[in-house]
Design a protein around this motif. Structure first.
Motif, PDB file in Angstrom:
ATOM      1  N   LEU A   4       0.833  -1.211   0.000  1.00  0.00           N
ATOM      2  CA  LEU A   4       0.000   0.000   0.000  1.00  0.00           C
ATOM      3  C   LEU A   4       0.864   1.256   0.000  1.00  0.00           C
ATOM      4  CD1 LEU A   4      -2.901  -1.032   2.417  1.00  0.00           C
ATOM      5  CD2 LEU A   4      -2.706  -1.336  -0.051  1.00  0.00           C
ATOM      6  N   GLN A   5       1.993   1.171   0.708  1.00  0.00           N
ATOM      7  CA  GLN A   5       2.912   2.320   0.716  1.00  0.00           C
ATOM      8  C   GLN A   5       3.470   2.571  -0.691  1.00  0.00           C
ATOM      9  OE1 GLN A   5       5.862   2.107   3.819  1.00  0.00           O
ATOM     10  NE2 GLN A   5       6.945   3.888   2.983  1.00  0.00           N
ATOM     11  N   GLY A   6       3.716   1.440  -1.401  1.00  0.00           N
ATOM     12  CA  GLY A   6       4.199   1.551  -2.783  1.00  0.00           C
ATOM     13  C   GLY A   6       3.164   2.243  -3.665  1.00  0.00           C
ATOM     14  N   ILE A   7       1.876   1.975  -3.395  1.00  0.00           N
ATOM     15  CA  ILE A   7       0.816   2.644  -4.168  1.00  0.00           C
ATOM     16  C   ILE A   7       0.907   4.149  -3.918  1.00  0.00           C
ATOM     17  CG2 ILE A   7      -1.688   2.947  -4.423  1.00  0.00           C
ATOM     18  CD1 ILE A   7      -1.985  -0.062  -3.723  1.00  0.00           C
ATOM     19  N   ALA A   8       1.016   4.516  -2.626  1.00  0.00           N
ATOM     20  CA  ALA A   8       1.104   5.948  -2.281  1.00  0.00           C
ATOM     21  C   ALA A   8       2.323   6.579  -2.956  1.00  0.00           C
ATOM     22  CB  ALA A   8       1.187   6.107  -0.763  1.00  0.00           C
ATOM     23  N   GLU A   9       3.465   5.891  -2.867  1.00  0.00           N
ATOM     24  CA  GLU A   9       4.703   6.451  -3.435  1.00  0.00           C
ATOM     25  C   GLU A   9       4.583   6.649  -4.948  1.00  0.00           C
ATOM     26  OE1 GLU A   9       7.665   3.711  -2.051  1.00  0.00           O
ATOM     27  OE2 GLU A   9       7.538   4.516   0.003  1.00  0.00           O
ATOM     28  N   ASN A  10       3.908   5.701  -5.606  1.00  0.00           N
ATOM     29  CA  ASN A  10       3.788   5.814  -7.065  1.00  0.00           C
ATOM     30  C   ASN A  10       2.721   6.822  -7.499  1.00  0.00           C
ATOM     31  OD1 ASN A  10       5.722   3.994  -8.619  1.00  0.00           O
ATOM     32  ND2 ASN A  10       5.075   2.713  -6.892  1.00  0.00           N
ATOM     33  N   VAL A  11       1.746   7.077  -6.609  1.00  0.00           N
ATOM     34  CA  VAL A  11       0.825   8.197  -6.876  1.00  0.00           C
ATOM     35  C   VAL A  11       1.653   9.486  -6.836  1.00  0.00           C
ATOM     36  CG1 VAL A  11      -1.069   9.582  -5.909  1.00  0.00           C
ATOM     37  CG2 VAL A  11      -1.304   7.101  -6.066  1.00  0.00           C
ATOM     38  N   ILE A  12       2.478   9.634  -5.812  1.00  0.00           N
ATOM     39  CA  ILE A  12       3.285  10.852  -5.662  1.00  0.00           C
ATOM     40  C   ILE A  12       4.198  11.034  -6.884  1.00  0.00           C
ATOM     41  CG2 ILE A  12       5.043  12.021  -4.232  1.00  0.00           C
ATOM     42  CD1 ILE A  12       3.883  10.230  -1.862  1.00  0.00           C
ATOM     43  N   GLY A  14       3.583   9.886  -9.777  1.00  0.00           N
ATOM     44  CA  GLY A  14       2.757   9.982 -10.980  1.00  0.00           C
ATOM     45  C   GLY A  14       2.945   8.806 -11.914  1.00  0.00           C
ATOM     46  N   ASN A  15       3.322   7.663 -11.345  1.00  0.00           N
ATOM     47  CA  ASN A  15       3.562   6.471 -12.163  1.00  0.00           C
ATOM     48  C   ASN A  15       2.271   5.629 -12.272  1.00  0.00           C
ATOM     49  OD1 ASN A  15       4.432   4.095 -13.298  1.00  0.00           O
ATOM     50  ND2 ASN A  15       6.330   3.978 -12.113  1.00  0.00           N
ATOM     51  N   ALA A  16       1.436   5.997 -13.246  1.00  0.00           N
ATOM     52  CA  ALA A  16       0.109   5.366 -13.362  1.00  0.00           C
ATOM     53  C   ALA A  16       0.175   3.850 -13.589  1.00  0.00           C
ATOM     54  CB  ALA A  16      -0.702   6.044 -14.459  1.00  0.00           C
ATOM     55  N   PRO A  17       1.036   3.353 -14.523  1.00  0.00           N
ATOM     56  CA  PRO A  17       1.055   1.898 -14.738  1.00  0.00           C
ATOM     57  C   PRO A  17       1.418   1.124 -13.465  1.00  0.00           C
ATOM     58  CG  PRO A  17       2.261   3.037 -16.482  1.00  0.00           C
ATOM     59  CD  PRO A  17       1.919   4.062 -15.461  1.00  0.00           C
ATOM     60  N   GLU A  18       2.358   1.671 -12.677  1.00  0.00           N
ATOM     61  CA  GLU A  18       2.773   0.992 -11.452  1.00  0.00           C
ATOM     62  C   GLU A  18       1.650   1.039 -10.395  1.00  0.00           C
ATOM     63  OE1 GLU A  18       5.174  -0.907 -11.431  1.00  0.00           O
ATOM     64  OE2 GLU A  18       5.624  -1.264  -9.301  1.00  0.00           O
ATOM     65  N   VAL A  19       0.950   2.175 -10.316  1.00  0.00           N
ATOM     66  CA  VAL A  19      -0.189   2.262  -9.385  1.00  0.00           C
ATOM     67  C   VAL A  19      -1.222   1.202  -9.767  1.00  0.00           C
ATOM     68  CG1 VAL A  19      -2.167   3.689  -8.681  1.00  0.00           C
ATOM     69  CG2 VAL A  19       0.115   4.709  -8.809  1.00  0.00           C
ATOM     70  N   GLU A  20      -1.496   1.121 -11.068  1.00  0.00           N
ATOM     71  CA  GLU A  20      -2.484   0.156 -11.542  1.00  0.00           C
ATOM     72  C   GLU A  20      -2.056  -1.274 -11.175  1.00  0.00           C
ATOM     73  OE1 GLU A  20      -3.500   1.451 -15.529  1.00  0.00           O
ATOM     74  OE2 GLU A  20      -4.577  -0.437 -15.802  1.00  0.00           O
ATOM     75  N   ARG A  21      -0.775  -1.574 -11.416  1.00  0.00           N
ATOM     76  CA  ARG A  21      -0.275  -2.930 -11.136  1.00  0.00           C
ATOM     77  C   ARG A  21      -0.397  -3.262  -9.646  1.00  0.00           C
ATOM     78  NH1 ARG A  21       3.882  -5.735  -9.385  1.00  0.00           N
ATOM     79  NH2 ARG A  21       5.150  -3.940  -8.762  1.00  0.00           N
ATOM     80  N   LEU A  22       0.025  -2.311  -8.796  1.00  0.00           N
ATOM     81  CA  LEU A  22       0.018  -2.565  -7.350  1.00  0.00           C
ATOM     82  C   LEU A  22      -1.404  -2.645  -6.790  1.00  0.00           C
ATOM     83  CD1 LEU A  22       3.025  -0.281  -6.285  1.00  0.00           C
ATOM     84  CD2 LEU A  22       2.954  -2.789  -6.236  1.00  0.00           C
ATOM     85  N   ARG A  67      -3.636  11.762 -12.331  1.00  0.00           N
ATOM     86  CA  ARG A  67      -3.892  10.752 -13.372  1.00  0.00           C
ATOM     87  C   ARG A  67      -3.553   9.355 -12.840  1.00  0.00           C
ATOM     88  NH1 ARG A  67      -0.488  11.597 -18.632  1.00  0.00           N
ATOM     89  NH2 ARG A  67       1.055  10.647 -17.282  1.00  0.00           N
ATOM     90  N   ALA A  68      -2.463   9.269 -12.078  1.00  0.00           N
ATOM     91  CA  ALA A  68      -2.076   7.973 -11.490  1.00  0.00           C
ATOM     92  C   ALA A  68      -3.131   7.518 -10.483  1.00  0.00           C
ATOM     93  CB  ALA A  68      -0.708   8.088 -10.829  1.00  0.00           C
ATOM     94  N   MET A  69      -3.598   8.484  -9.670  1.00  0.00           N
ATOM     95  CA  MET A  69      -4.642   8.139  -8.693  1.00  0.00           C
ATOM     96  C   MET A  69      -5.889   7.618  -9.413  1.00  0.00           C
ATOM     97  SD  MET A  69      -6.961  10.556  -6.344  1.00  0.00           S
ATOM     98  CE  MET A  69      -7.919  10.978  -7.760  1.00  0.00           C
ATOM     99  N   LYS A  70      -6.236   8.297 -10.510  1.00  0.00           N
ATOM    100  CA  LYS A  70      -7.452   7.892 -11.241  1.00  0.00           C
ATOM    101  C   LYS A  70      -7.319   6.492 -11.828  1.00  0.00           C
ATOM    102  CE  LYS A  70      -9.794  12.112 -12.267  1.00  0.00           C
ATOM    103  NZ  LYS A  70     -10.449  12.931 -13.255  1.00  0.00           N
ATOM    104  N   ALA A  71      -6.093   6.127 -12.245  1.00  0.00           N
ATOM    105  CA  ALA A  71      -5.877   4.779 -12.787  1.00  0.00           C
ATOM    106  C   ALA A  71      -6.201   3.745 -11.707  1.00  0.00           C
ATOM    107  CB  ALA A  71      -4.428   4.634 -13.261  1.00  0.00           C
ATOM    108  N   GLY A  72      -5.790   4.026 -10.475  1.00  0.00           N
ATOM    109  CA  GLY A  72      -6.105   3.109  -9.368  1.00  0.00           C
ATOM    110  C   GLY A  72      -7.583   3.146  -9.023  1.00  0.00           C
ATOM    111  N   MET A  73      -8.163   4.356  -9.040  1.00  0.00           N
ATOM    112  CA  MET A  73      -9.588   4.502  -8.698  1.00  0.00           C
ATOM    113  C   MET A  73     -10.479   3.713  -9.657  1.00  0.00           C
ATOM    114  SD  MET A  73     -10.638   5.981  -6.067  1.00  0.00           S
ATOM    115  CE  MET A  73     -12.351   6.372  -6.368  1.00  0.00           C
ATOM    116  N   ALA A  74     -10.065   3.672 -10.941  1.00  0.00           N
ATOM    117  CA  ALA A  74     -10.878   2.976 -11.938  1.00  0.00           C
ATOM    118  C   ALA A  74     -11.040   1.501 -11.546  1.00  0.00           C
ATOM    119  CB  ALA A  74     -10.238   3.100 -13.321  1.00  0.00           C
TER     120      ALA A  74
END
Ligand code: B1M
Length: 211
Positions: A4-12, A14-22, A67-74
Motif C-alpha cells: 500500500l505504501q508503494g501505491i502511495a509512493e507511485n501516486v506521488i 505519478g507512475n500510473a502503470p505501477e499504481v495500476e499494477r500494485l 492521473r495515477a490516482m485515477k488509474a487506481g480509482m478505476a
C-alpha cells in the motif's frame, strides 16, 4: 505482500502503470478496497497536496499524480460500490456562468476526489439555475464555485442569491475560489469559505463540514 505504501509512493511519482499494477495485486491478495483507497491512493494524494501547498510541486506534477490516482480509482470504483464504502461527503462544483476557465477547477476536483469526496462536476459556464437543480437532485453537503475573471466573480454572488431564492442555501456550505477571488469577497457575498488553492480547498471543505 500487498504494497500500500508503494501505491502511495507511485501516486506521488505519478507512475500510473505501477499504481495500476500494485492496486490490482492488492485486490487479488484480498486487501479491502477501503484500505487500498485510504492507505494507498488517498495517502499519496495527501502528500501531493502538501507539496503543492509548499510550492515543492507545481501544476504539472499534481495533474500527473492525479492521473495515477485515477488509474487506481478505476479499478477500485466497482469494488467500493459493492462494499458501500461511503464517500467523505458529496461535493458539487462548477466554473460559474460566463467563465470558461477550468484548469484550476479540475485540480480542485482531483484533490477532493483524492481526499475521498464524491464529486459532481458541472463543468464550465454554469448558470445559477444549474447549481440549484443539482443541489435539489443530488443533496450535496458542499457546493464549490470557481471564477478566473473579475467580470465573472459577480456570477458567484448571483448564484448564492439564486440558492437563497430557491430555499436551498441553508442545506449546503458554499466554498469559492479562483485567482481573483479573496476571503473578503467570500464574506461580502455570503459564501461560507474561500480557498486559495486546490490543496487548501480540501482543508477548507473538511473544516466547513466539521470533518
Ligand atoms: Co484566460 N484569462 N481568458 N484563458 N487565462 C486569465 C485568467 C487572465 C488573468 C490572463 C491575463 O490577462 N493576464 C485574464 C483575466 C483578467 C481578469 O479578469 N482579471 C484572462 C482573460 C482576460 C481571458 C479572456 C477574456 C481572453 C479573451 O478572450 N480576450 C478569455 C475569457 C474566456 C471566458 O472565460 N469567457 C480567456 C480565455 C482563456 C482560455 C480559454 C484561452 C484559457 C482557459 C483554458 C481552460 O481553462 N481550459 C485561458 C487561460 C489558460 C488563462 C491563464 C493563462 C491561466 C489560467 C490557469 O489555468 N491557471 C490566465 C493567466 C494566468 O493565470 N497566468 C488567464 C492555472 C490554474 C491552476 O490556476 O485557475 O487560479 P487557477 O486555480 C487555482 C486557484 O485559483 C484555486 O485552485 C487552483 C489550483 O491551485 N482555485 C480554487 C480555482 N478554483 C477554485 C475553487 C475553489 C477553491 C480553489 O473552491 C471551490
Amino acid at each position: 505482500m500487498a504494497d500500500l505504501q508503494g501505491i502511495a509512493e507511485n501516486v506521488i511519482k505519478g507512475n500510473a502503470p505501477e499504481v495500476e499494477r500494485l492496486v490490482r495485486e492488492a485486490i487479488d491478495e484480498g486487501v479491502s478496497a477501503a484500505d487500498i483507497l485510504n492507505e494507498g491512493l488517498v495517502a499519496g494524494m495527501n502528500v501531493v497536496g502538501d507539496k503543492f501547498k509548499k510550492n515543492e510541486f507545481y501544476v504539472p506534477e499534481v495533474l500527473i499524480a492525479a492521473r495515477a490516482m485515477k488509474a487506481g480509482m478505476a479499478l477500485l470504483r466497482p469494488l467500493l460500490a459493492e462494499t458501500e464504502v461511503k464517500p467523505v461527503a458529496k461535493f458539487v462544483i462548477g466554473t460559474v456562468k460566463g467563465d470558461l476557465h477550468d484548469i484550476g477547477k479540475n485540480l480542485v476536483v482531483m484533490m477532493m476526489e483524492g481526499a475521498g469526496f464524491q464529486v459532481i462536476d458541472l463543468g464550465i459556464d454554469v448558470p445559477p439555475e444549474k447549481f440549484v437543480e443539482s443541489i435539489k437532485a443530488e443533496s450535496p453537503e458542499l457546493v464549490g464555485m470557481s471564477a478566473l475573471l473579475t467580470t465573472t466573480m459577480i456570477s458567484m454572488k448571483e448564484t448564492i442569491e439564486a440558492l437563497n431564492r430557491a430555499g436551498v442555501r441553508d442545506k449546503v456550505k458554499v466554498m469559492i475560489g479562483g485567482a481573483p477571488v479573496t476571503q473578503d469577497y467570500a464574506e461580502e457575498i455570503g459564501a461560507d469559505g474561500y480557498a486559495p488553492d486546490a490543496a487548501s480547498a480540501v482543508d477548507k471543505a473538511k473544516e466547513l463540514l466539521g470533518l
